[in-house]
Write a protein that holds these residues in place. Structure first.
Motif, PDB file in Angstrom:
ATOM      1  N   LEU A   1      -1.809 -11.383  14.824  1.00 28.98           N
ATOM      2  CA  LEU A   1      -1.338 -10.053  15.903  1.00 28.98           C
ATOM      3  C   LEU A   1      -1.983 -10.013  16.684  1.00 28.98           C
ATOM      4  N   ASN A   2      -2.384  -9.293  18.232  1.00 27.84           N
ATOM      5  CA  ASN A   2      -3.116  -8.363  18.660  1.00 27.84           C
ATOM      6  C   ASN A   2      -3.508  -7.057  18.026  1.00 27.84           C
ATOM      7  N   LEU A   3      -4.292  -6.671  18.526  1.00 27.14           N
ATOM      8  CA  LEU A   3      -5.692  -5.591  18.341  1.00 27.14           C
ATOM      9  C   LEU A   3      -3.710  -4.288  17.901  1.00 27.14           C
ATOM     10  N   ALA A   4      -3.329  -4.434  19.300  1.00 24.24           N
ATOM     11  CA  ALA A   4      -2.824  -3.316  19.690  1.00 24.24           C
ATOM     12  C   ALA A   4      -1.025  -3.466  18.769  1.00 24.24           C
ATOM     13  N   MET A   5      -0.325  -4.496  18.394  1.00 26.08           N
ATOM     14  CA  MET A   5       0.523  -4.358  17.603  1.00 26.08           C
ATOM     15  C   MET A   5       0.219  -4.529  16.027  1.00 26.08           C
ATOM     16  N   ALA A   6      -1.028  -4.947  15.758  1.00 28.62           N
ATOM     17  CA  ALA A   6      -1.499  -4.832  14.381  1.00 28.62           C
ATOM     18  C   ALA A   6      -1.978  -3.351  13.663  1.00 28.62           C
ATOM     19  N   ALA A   7      -1.777  -2.551  15.105  1.00 24.23           N
ATOM     20  CA  ALA A   7      -1.645  -0.882  14.907  1.00 24.23           C
ATOM     21  C   ALA A   7      -1.015  -0.176  14.695  1.00 24.23           C
ATOM     22  N   THR A   8       0.003  -0.800  15.883  1.00 27.78           N
ATOM     23  CA  THR A   8       1.353   0.128  16.052  1.00 27.78           C
ATOM     24  C   THR A   8       2.249  -0.555  14.554  1.00 27.78           C
ATOM     25  N   VAL A   9       2.086  -1.757  14.017  1.00 26.77           N
ATOM     26  CA  VAL A   9       2.625  -1.780  13.058  1.00 26.77           C
ATOM     27  C   VAL A   9       2.370  -1.276  11.340  1.00 26.77           C
ATOM     28  N   CYS A  10       1.331  -0.892  11.288  1.00 26.18           N
ATOM     29  CA  CYS A  10      -0.132  -0.175  10.287  1.00 26.18           C
ATOM     30  C   CYS A  10       0.606   1.485  10.680  1.00 26.18           C
ATOM     31  N   LEU A  11       0.195   1.872  12.223  1.00 31.77           N
ATOM     32  CA  LEU A  11       0.860   2.683  12.105  1.00 31.77           C
ATOM     33  C   LEU A  11       2.694   3.615  12.013  1.00 31.77           C
ATOM     34  N   TYR A  12       3.553   2.791  11.792  1.00 32.33           N
ATOM     35  CA  TYR A  12       4.981   3.148  12.097  1.00 32.33           C
ATOM     36  C   TYR A  12       4.957   2.247  10.894  1.00 32.33           C
ATOM     37  N   ALA A  13       4.010   1.951   9.833  1.00 30.40           N
ATOM     38  CA  ALA A  13       4.748   1.869   8.184  1.00 30.40           C
ATOM     39  C   ALA A  13       4.582   3.290   7.650  1.00 30.40           C
ATOM     40  N   SER A  14       2.987   3.666   7.776  1.00 32.03           N
ATOM     41  CA  SER A  14       2.890   5.361   8.097  1.00 32.03           C
ATOM     42  C   SER A  14       3.730   6.098   8.308  1.00 32.03           C
ATOM     43  N   ALA A  15       4.054   5.703   9.373  1.00 30.20           N
ATOM     44  CA  ALA A  15       5.042   7.073   9.826  1.00 30.20           C
ATOM     45  C   ALA A  15       6.386   7.588   9.038  1.00 30.20           C
ATOM     46  N   ALA A  16       6.867   5.718   8.507  1.00 35.57           N
ATOM     47  CA  ALA A  16       7.757   5.727   8.153  1.00 35.57           C
ATOM     48  C   ALA A  16       7.821   5.719   6.175  1.00 35.57           C
ATOM     49  N   ALA A  17       6.848   5.972   5.453  1.00 34.54           N
ATOM     50  CA  ALA A  17       5.745   6.490   4.155  1.00 34.54           C
ATOM     51  C   ALA A  17       5.974   7.555   4.283  1.00 34.54           C
ATOM     52  N   GLN A  18       5.387   8.344   5.562  1.00 34.66           N
ATOM     53  CA  GLN A  18       5.267  10.111   4.958  1.00 34.66           C
ATOM     54  C   GLN A  18       6.562  11.333   6.174  1.00 34.66           C
ATOM     55  N   ARG A  19       7.211   9.984   6.733  1.00 37.40           N
ATOM     56  CA  ARG A  19       7.914  11.277   6.973  1.00 37.40           C
ATOM     57  C   ARG A  19       9.847  10.693   6.837  1.00 37.40           C
ATOM     58  N   GLY A  20       9.901   9.812   5.914  1.00 35.43           N
ATOM     59  CA  GLY A  20      10.717   8.821   5.980  1.00 35.43           C
ATOM     60  C   GLY A  20      12.217   7.818   6.863  1.00 35.43           C
TER      61      GLY A  20
ATOM     62  N   VAL B   1       0.418  -0.892   0.069  1.00 37.86           N
ATOM     63  CA  VAL B   1       0.167   0.254  -0.334  1.00 37.86           C
ATOM     64  C   VAL B   1       0.560   0.714  -0.241  1.00 37.86           C
ATOM     65  N   ASP B   2       0.465   2.452  -0.688  1.00 39.90           N
ATOM     66  CA  ASP B   2       1.218   3.685  -1.261  1.00 39.90           C
ATOM     67  C   ASP B   2       0.728   4.611   0.561  1.00 39.90           C
ATOM     68  N   LEU B   3       1.346   4.358   1.525  1.00 42.10           N
ATOM     69  CA  LEU B   3       0.833   5.118   2.522  1.00 42.10           C
ATOM     70  C   LEU B   3       1.479   6.305   2.544  1.00 42.10           C
ATOM     71  N   ALA B   4       1.851   7.156   1.679  1.00 46.85           N
ATOM     72  CA  ALA B   4       2.768   8.288   1.925  1.00 46.85           C
ATOM     73  C   ALA B   4       1.037   9.572   1.789  1.00 46.85           C
ATOM     74  N   PRO B   5       0.454   9.251   1.087  1.00 46.90           N
ATOM     75  CA  PRO B   5      -0.987  10.616   0.470  1.00 46.90           C
ATOM     76  C   PRO B   5      -1.626   9.897   2.273  1.00 46.90           C
ATOM     77  N   ALA B   6      -2.271  11.646   2.505  1.00 51.77           N
ATOM     78  CA  ALA B   6      -3.102  10.821   4.035  1.00 51.77           C
ATOM     79  C   ALA B   6      -3.736   9.650   4.120  1.00 51.77           C
ATOM     80  N   HIS B   7      -3.728   9.845   5.091  1.00 47.88           N
ATOM     81  CA  HIS B   7      -4.567   8.252   4.901  1.00 47.88           C
ATOM     82  C   HIS B   7      -5.200   8.236   6.739  1.00 47.88           C
ATOM     83  N   ALA B   8      -6.603   7.138   6.721  1.00 46.65           N
ATOM     84  CA  ALA B   8      -6.954   6.615   7.397  1.00 46.65           C
ATOM     85  C   ALA B   8      -6.915   5.202   8.114  1.00 46.65           C
ATOM     86  N   TRP B   9      -6.625   5.182   9.593  1.00 49.76           N
ATOM     87  CA  TRP B   9      -6.303   3.402   9.619  1.00 49.76           C
ATOM     88  C   TRP B   9      -7.573   2.835  10.663  1.00 49.76           C
TER      89      TRP B   9
END
Lengths: 264, 264
Positions: free
Chosen positions: B245-264, B205-213
């Motif tokens: 994965l449990n909810l908190a783990m899956a959420a953290t992995v997704c949110l950090y993938a987003s941060a990596a894509a948006q902030r480099g 998934v291209d996570l660079a544009p604005a998005h919500a999880w």
């Protein structure tokens, strides 16, 4: 079917005492509780020694009992009262398996092809330790190495919180941390400490080559002596105002960053 | 200093009842417990209404009391017995703050520059919900939106497990999930469902544009109606044998993938 109703029966007492670390070490056995953990344990040949279940659980989980029978595992139906004595949870799910200690030598767990290893260097919280093992499994790690000073990964609470992952990948416990780091490095595995005090940020690290993540304690991170022994001390970037991530979250983020780099 | 020793004092009873969701809603107040949460709450002007502390906590945390005084917050020393009544933890840390409900309209929480939003669409476990809020804060999310059907994010257990993050970023509760997804999409924010049933893998998934999880429930994921309303249903890859994965783990992995894509 005869139902065991005495909580003072020798077999129940022998299983019950495995709730204590000293007896797990002495008997080289531990308990797996709940259908999910027991199902996963039964998939590993030679792991389950015997199975206790209530009549209700047998009716609800017939396939579990069938797998046990197929695996030649002795099963005993017990009363709800006996199950309460055996189970560690407030609302027991009616199935408890006595398992052999899963013991693998380090050299076998970390084979020549190992790409990704998790090292639990100081986990004290059972839920966090279990979640790290589950995260390592999900991220496709080759093994989890657990330091002697960590929580006992065979305690009922850790077993439960791994959600079956304890049976999925080699988990080697009771290791001295310095020697383990040295042996990993000798095997050509780069050793990365995950620590809030790290100077290198996670996105800056090349995670494609084989490496191990050394995870510290939720409250105070890794000791300096351990950090110094690692090739690199890496920090998960905190972009917002949070003070830190907890151990399980930081570990999962690191392990998934590794999986992304190694598997694309 | 006078110490309040009666657990039946009207102010203690007024604070005590905030342990119940109905009273939090009616009084528009909630409790923050422990030095860390109280410290973070005091950093947000107008949040803390009053502070209860033991003599021991005052001696251990003098700066906390100073910040309260500087913020013009009324502080009351209470006996250990009264603290036990106020606190929700088994071993109270001696500080409890009564806080105003943090209420922000959705339009203010999700401003025009919003890049990363977390939507808690069905969290039932307080610890998991709190950890998602903490992970969203750490990953630099702009806001957390909480569906009406979720656990109350102002319950003592959630407040505690956010480790202060509840006070760091806008958390908007009580939202209808469908309307929220529609409003995010109207605002040009791509809406991604995080769900084990997803057909698209996270690394694709291209996570660079604005998005919500949009995050579901730990046990059964997102409802079909909610998934269908999202732009994409995304799955965190499971590389090993773990079931999930449990909810908190899956959420953290997704949110950090987003941060990596948006902030480099």
């Amino acid at each position: 079917m005869t139902e065991l109703t005495s909580a003072r029966s020798p077999r129940v007492l022998a299983a019950r005492r495995l709730a204590k670390r000293a007896f797990r070490a002495r008997d080289r056995r531990f308990l797996a509780e709940g259908p999910q953990a027991v199902r996963e344990a039964l998939l590993e040949p030679g792991t389950v020694v015997e199975l206790f279940h209530t009549g209700e659980a047998a009716a609800r989980e017939p396939r579990l009992l069938d797998s046990a029978a197929a695996a030649g595992v002795a099963t005993t139906q017990v009363s709800a009262e006996v199950m309460k004595v055996l189970a560690q949870t407030v609302t027991p799910q009616g199935v408890v398996a006595v398992c052999h200690l899963l013991d693998r030598p380090l050299a076998e767990a970390v084979g020549p092809g190992a790409q990704l290893i998790a090292v639990l260097a100081h986990g004290r919280d059972p839920g966090n330790a279990g979640t790290v093992i589950r995260g390592a499994d999900a991220a496709g790690a080759d093994a989890v190495l657990v330091r002697d000073a960590s929580v006992d990964v065979l305690s009922p609470k850790v077993v439960r919180s791994t959600a079956g992952s304890l049976f999925h990948l080699p988990v080697v416990a009771g290791l001295p941390v310095e020697g383990t780091i040295d042996r990993l490095r000798e095997a050509g595995i780069r050793v990365l400490a995950a620590d809030g005090a790290g100077t290198v940020l996670l996105p800056e690290v090349d995670l494609a080559p084989a490496h191990a993540w050394v995870m510290g304690n939720e409250a105070w991170g890794l000791e300096e002596a351990v950090r110094d022994r690692c090739d690199e001390v890496v920090r998960v970037p905190i972009h917002g105002k949070a003070e830190s991530l907890n151990l399980a979250m930081a570990a999962t983020v690191c392990l998934y960053a590794s999986a992304a780099a190694q598997r694309g």
